[in-house]
Scaffold this motif. Structure first.
Motif, PDB file in Angstrom:
ATOM      1  N   ARG A  17       1.662   2.564 -12.976  1.00 43.69           N
ATOM      2  CA  ARG A  17       0.232   3.629 -14.277  1.00 43.69           C
ATOM      3  C   ARG A  17      -0.295   3.946 -13.736  1.00 43.69           C
ATOM      4  NH1 ARG A  17       1.635   2.082 -20.019  1.00 43.69           N
ATOM      5  NH2 ARG A  17      -0.145   3.394 -21.004  1.00 43.69           N
ATOM      6  N   ALA A  18      -0.701   5.544 -14.117  1.00 44.01           N
ATOM      7  CA  ALA A  18      -1.593   5.741 -13.418  1.00 44.01           C
ATOM      8  C   ALA A  18      -2.402   6.676 -14.453  1.00 44.01           C
ATOM      9  CB  ALA A  18      -1.101   6.931 -12.554  1.00 44.01           C
ATOM     10  N   PRO A  19      -3.939   7.300 -14.545  1.00 46.82           N
ATOM     11  CA  PRO A  19      -4.548   8.229 -15.392  1.00 46.82           C
ATOM     12  C   PRO A  19      -3.815   9.496 -14.863  1.00 46.82           C
ATOM     13  CG  PRO A  19      -5.773   7.289 -14.105  1.00 46.82           C
ATOM     14  CD  PRO A  19      -4.888   6.810 -13.083  1.00 46.82           C
ATOM     15  N   GLY A  20      -3.746  10.275 -16.031  1.00 41.27           N
ATOM     16  CA  GLY A  20      -2.902  11.903 -15.736  1.00 41.27           C
ATOM     17  C   GLY A  20      -3.843  12.888 -15.913  1.00 41.27           C
ATOM     18  N   ASP A  21      -4.322  12.926 -15.229  1.00 35.94           N
ATOM     19  CA  ASP A  21      -5.769  13.754 -14.570  1.00 35.94           C
ATOM     20  C   ASP A  21      -5.824  14.480 -13.652  1.00 35.94           C
ATOM     21  OD1 ASP A  21      -6.153  11.148 -13.104  1.00 35.94           O
ATOM     22  OD2 ASP A  21      -9.139  11.414 -14.233  1.00 35.94           O
ATOM     23  N   GLY A  22      -4.808  14.523 -12.960  1.00 33.56           N
ATOM     24  CA  GLY A  22      -4.281  14.816 -11.580  1.00 33.56           C
ATOM     25  C   GLY A  22      -4.107  13.893 -10.538  1.00 33.56           C
ATOM     26  N   ARG A  23      -4.830  12.348 -11.162  1.00 35.46           N
ATOM     27  CA  ARG A  23      -5.255  11.305  -9.449  1.00 35.46           C
ATOM     28  C   ARG A  23      -3.675  10.645  -9.452  1.00 35.46           C
ATOM     29  NH1 ARG A  23     -10.000   7.950 -11.237  1.00 35.46           N
ATOM     30  NH2 ARG A  23      -9.452   8.753 -12.919  1.00 35.46           N
ATOM     31  N   ALA A  24      -3.129  10.527  -9.861  1.00 35.91           N
ATOM     32  CA  ALA A  24      -1.721  10.209  -9.913  1.00 35.91           C
ATOM     33  C   ALA A  24      -1.154  10.025  -8.458  1.00 35.91           C
ATOM     34  CB  ALA A  24      -0.314  10.371 -10.759  1.00 35.91           C
ATOM     35  N   PRO A  25      -0.916   8.910  -7.402  1.00 41.71           N
ATOM     36  CA  PRO A  25      -0.227   9.602  -6.379  1.00 41.71           C
ATOM     37  C   PRO A  25       1.226  10.605  -6.859  1.00 41.71           C
ATOM     38  CG  PRO A  25       0.117   7.536  -7.491  1.00 41.71           C
ATOM     39  CD  PRO A  25      -0.707   8.203  -7.753  1.00 41.71           C
ATOM     40  N   ARG A  26       0.877  10.980  -5.318  1.00 44.68           N
ATOM     41  CA  ARG A  26       2.139  12.104  -5.129  1.00 44.68           C
ATOM     42  C   ARG A  26       3.354  11.648  -4.097  1.00 44.68           C
ATOM     43  NH1 ARG A  26       0.780  17.970  -3.005  1.00 44.68           N
ATOM     44  NH2 ARG A  26      -0.761  17.695  -3.801  1.00 44.68           N
ATOM     45  N   ASN A  27       2.644  10.850  -2.897  1.00 37.13           N
ATOM     46  CA  ASN A  27       3.391  10.852  -2.035  1.00 37.13           C
ATOM     47  C   ASN A  27       2.941   9.095  -1.945  1.00 37.13           C
ATOM     48  OD1 ASN A  27       5.457  13.077  -1.053  1.00 37.13           O
ATOM     49  ND2 ASN A  27       3.348  13.565  -0.686  1.00 37.13           N
ATOM     50  N   VAL A  28       4.463   8.422  -1.791  1.00 39.82           N
ATOM     51  CA  VAL A  28       4.180   6.682  -1.585  1.00 39.82           C
ATOM     52  C   VAL A  28       4.949   6.715  -0.224  1.00 39.82           C
ATOM     53  CG1 VAL A  28       4.091   4.368  -2.375  1.00 39.82           C
ATOM     54  CG2 VAL A  28       3.095   6.511  -4.553  1.00 39.82           C
ATOM     55  N   HIS A  29       4.556   5.081   0.240  1.00 33.94           N
ATOM     56  CA  HIS A  29       5.471   4.866   1.804  1.00 33.94           C
ATOM     57  C   HIS A  29       5.028   3.443   1.304  1.00 33.94           C
ATOM     58  CE1 HIS A  29       5.186   8.932   3.266  1.00 33.94           C
ATOM     59  NE2 HIS A  29       3.726   9.394   3.617  1.00 33.94           N
ATOM     60  N   LEU A  30       6.463   3.055   1.528  1.00 33.77           N
ATOM     61  CA  LEU A  30       6.380   1.768   1.592  1.00 33.77           C
ATOM     62  C   LEU A  30       7.206   0.499   2.380  1.00 33.77           C
ATOM     63  CD1 LEU A  30       8.988   1.598  -1.942  1.00 33.77           C
ATOM     64  CD2 LEU A  30       5.889   1.377  -2.049  1.00 33.77           C
ATOM     65  N   TYR A  31       6.123  -0.133   2.948  1.00 38.08           N
ATOM     66  CA  TYR A  31       6.726  -0.863   4.225  1.00 38.08           C
ATOM     67  C   TYR A  31       7.198  -2.738   3.996  1.00 38.08           C
ATOM     68  CZ  TYR A  31       3.847   3.117   6.389  1.00 38.08           C
ATOM     69  OH  TYR A  31       3.513   4.118   6.521  1.00 38.08           O
ATOM     70  N   MET A  32       8.408  -2.796   3.988  1.00 40.31           N
ATOM     71  CA  MET A  32       8.369  -4.245   3.920  1.00 40.31           C
ATOM     72  C   MET A  32       8.354  -5.065   4.851  1.00 40.31           C
ATOM     73  SD  MET A  32      12.527  -5.217   3.798  1.00 40.31           S
ATOM     74  CE  MET A  32      12.936  -5.377   5.147  1.00 40.31           C
ATOM     75  N   ASN A  33       7.907  -5.927   5.052  1.00 36.86           N
ATOM     76  CA  ASN A  33       6.844  -7.880   5.425  1.00 36.86           C
ATOM     77  C   ASN A  33       6.600  -6.921   6.892  1.00 36.86           C
ATOM     78  OD1 ASN A  33       8.886  -8.991   3.466  1.00 36.86           O
ATOM     79  ND2 ASN A  33      10.502  -8.557   4.747  1.00 36.86           N
ATOM     80  N   SER A  34       5.181  -6.334   6.438  1.00 39.47           N
ATOM     81  CA  SER A  34       4.469  -5.203   6.934  1.00 39.47           C
ATOM     82  C   SER A  34       2.782  -5.822   6.468  1.00 39.47           C
ATOM     83  CB  SER A  34       4.631  -4.383   7.776  1.00 39.47           C
ATOM     84  OG  SER A  34       5.523  -4.105   8.527  1.00 39.47           O
ATOM     85  N   PRO A  35       2.825  -7.314   6.285  1.00 39.62           N
ATOM     86  CA  PRO A  35       1.021  -7.848   6.374  1.00 39.62           C
ATOM     87  C   PRO A  35       0.147  -7.235   7.510  1.00 39.62           C
ATOM     88  CG  PRO A  35       2.629  -9.506   7.387  1.00 39.62           C
ATOM     89  CD  PRO A  35       3.451  -8.256   7.709  1.00 39.62           C
ATOM     90  N   SER A  36      -0.819  -7.036   6.115  1.00 38.56           N
ATOM     91  CA  SER A  36      -1.869  -7.110   7.728  1.00 38.56           C
ATOM     92  C   SER A  36      -2.334  -5.194   7.688  1.00 38.56           C
ATOM     93  CB  SER A  36      -2.639  -7.614   8.357  1.00 38.56           C
ATOM     94  OG  SER A  36      -2.832  -9.127   7.618  1.00 38.56           O
ATOM     95  N   THR A  93      -6.913  15.771  -4.995  1.00 37.94           N
ATOM     96  CA  THR A  93      -7.967  15.501  -5.473  1.00 37.94           C
ATOM     97  C   THR A  93      -8.378  14.051  -3.958  1.00 37.94           C
ATOM     98  OG1 THR A  93      -7.468  13.463  -6.901  1.00 37.94           O
ATOM     99  CG2 THR A  93      -7.896  15.237  -7.636  1.00 37.94           C
ATOM    100  N   ASP A  94      -9.368  13.855  -3.696  1.00 38.22           N
ATOM    101  CA  ASP A  94     -10.132  13.047  -2.929  1.00 38.22           C
ATOM    102  C   ASP A  94     -10.217  11.635  -3.057  1.00 38.22           C
ATOM    103  OD1 ASP A  94     -11.563  15.439  -1.828  1.00 38.22           O
ATOM    104  OD2 ASP A  94     -13.346  15.057  -2.312  1.00 38.22           O
ATOM    105  N   THR A  95     -10.130  11.958  -4.670  1.00 36.07           N
ATOM    106  CA  THR A  95      -9.280   9.799  -4.840  1.00 36.07           C
ATOM    107  C   THR A  95      -8.082   9.946  -5.353  1.00 36.07           C
ATOM    108  OG1 THR A  95     -10.284  10.453  -6.938  1.00 36.07           O
ATOM    109  CG2 THR A  95     -12.088   9.328  -5.234  1.00 36.07           C
ATOM    110  N   THR A  96      -7.478   8.453  -5.222  1.00 34.70           N
ATOM    111  CA  THR A  96      -6.097   8.364  -6.217  1.00 34.70           C
ATOM    112  C   THR A  96      -6.308   7.306  -7.222  1.00 34.70           C
ATOM    113  OG1 THR A  96      -5.140   9.610  -4.343  1.00 34.70           O
ATOM    114  CG2 THR A  96      -3.451   7.915  -5.643  1.00 34.70           C
ATOM    115  N   ALA A  97      -5.869   7.131  -8.222  1.00 29.46           N
ATOM    116  CA  ALA A  97      -6.425   6.190  -8.687  1.00 29.46           C
ATOM    117  C   ALA A  97      -4.927   5.945  -9.737  1.00 29.46           C
ATOM    118  CB  ALA A  97      -6.855   6.896 -10.298  1.00 29.46           C
ATOM    119  N   LEU A  98      -4.946   4.574  -9.597  1.00 24.83           N
ATOM    120  CA  LEU A  98      -3.413   3.525 -10.621  1.00 24.83           C
ATOM    121  C   LEU A  98      -4.029   2.428 -11.336  1.00 24.83           C
ATOM    122  CD1 LEU A  98      -1.065   2.364  -7.815  1.00 24.83           C
ATOM    123  CD2 LEU A  98      -0.513   3.677  -9.169  1.00 24.83           C
ATOM    124  N   ARG A  99      -3.620   2.294 -12.820  1.00 24.16           N
ATOM    125  CA  ARG A  99      -3.519   2.080 -13.410  1.00 24.16           C
ATOM    126  C   ARG A  99      -2.896   0.088 -13.262  1.00 24.16           C
ATOM    127  NH1 ARG A  99      -7.418   3.971 -16.002  1.00 24.16           N
ATOM    128  NH2 ARG A  99      -7.206   5.715 -17.572  1.00 24.16           N
TER     129      ARG A  99
END
Length: 118
Positions: A17-36, A93-99
């Motif tokens: 869930r993100a703000p609807g002002d264009g700061r929502a993520p476009r590309n997301v990468h998920l990494y499993m079992n890769s802490p830190s 945008t320079d910032t990305t936001a998630l709620r």
């Protein structure tokens, strides 16, 4: 964003869930079992799954947007940590936001077979 679990889990989907002002993520990468992981290691590593969210954001009321992302269950069947790397935002945008980030899955129950019992 690193999410740690108290035991191994099988992930089914993510809900963002993100703000609807264009700061929502476009590309997301998920990494499993890769802490830190830091930004450099996340950009250099091969993601367990990469998601393009263009066209997947739906209005959620209160000027927010919601995105439900089914995951490849075969890839995410034994997860102890999940790292979410947000590469960019919808409007560049320079910032990305998630709620809110909701992880949907099930805990893996370990079955121990005692010798001579079966």
């Amino acid at each position: 964003l690193e999410i740690g679990f108290t035991g191994a889990v099988r992930l089914q989907r993510l809900e963002l869930r993100a703000p609807g002002d264009g700061r929502a993520p476009r590309n997301v990468h998920l990494y499993m079992n890769s802490p830190s992981m830091d930004f450099n290691s996340a950009e250099a590593a091969v993601a367990t799954e990469s998601l393009d969210l263009v066209g997947k954001w739906l209005p959620a009321g209160d000027s927010d947007v919601l995105c439900q992302l089914p995951l490849n269950v075969a890839r995410f069947r034994s997860v102890n940590t999940l790292t979410v790397f947000i590469a960019d935002s919808v409007d560049d945008t320079d910032t990305t936001a998630l709620r809110l980030v909701t992880v949907v899955g099930a805990r893996i129950h370990k079955v121990t077979v005692m010798p001579g019992v079966l």
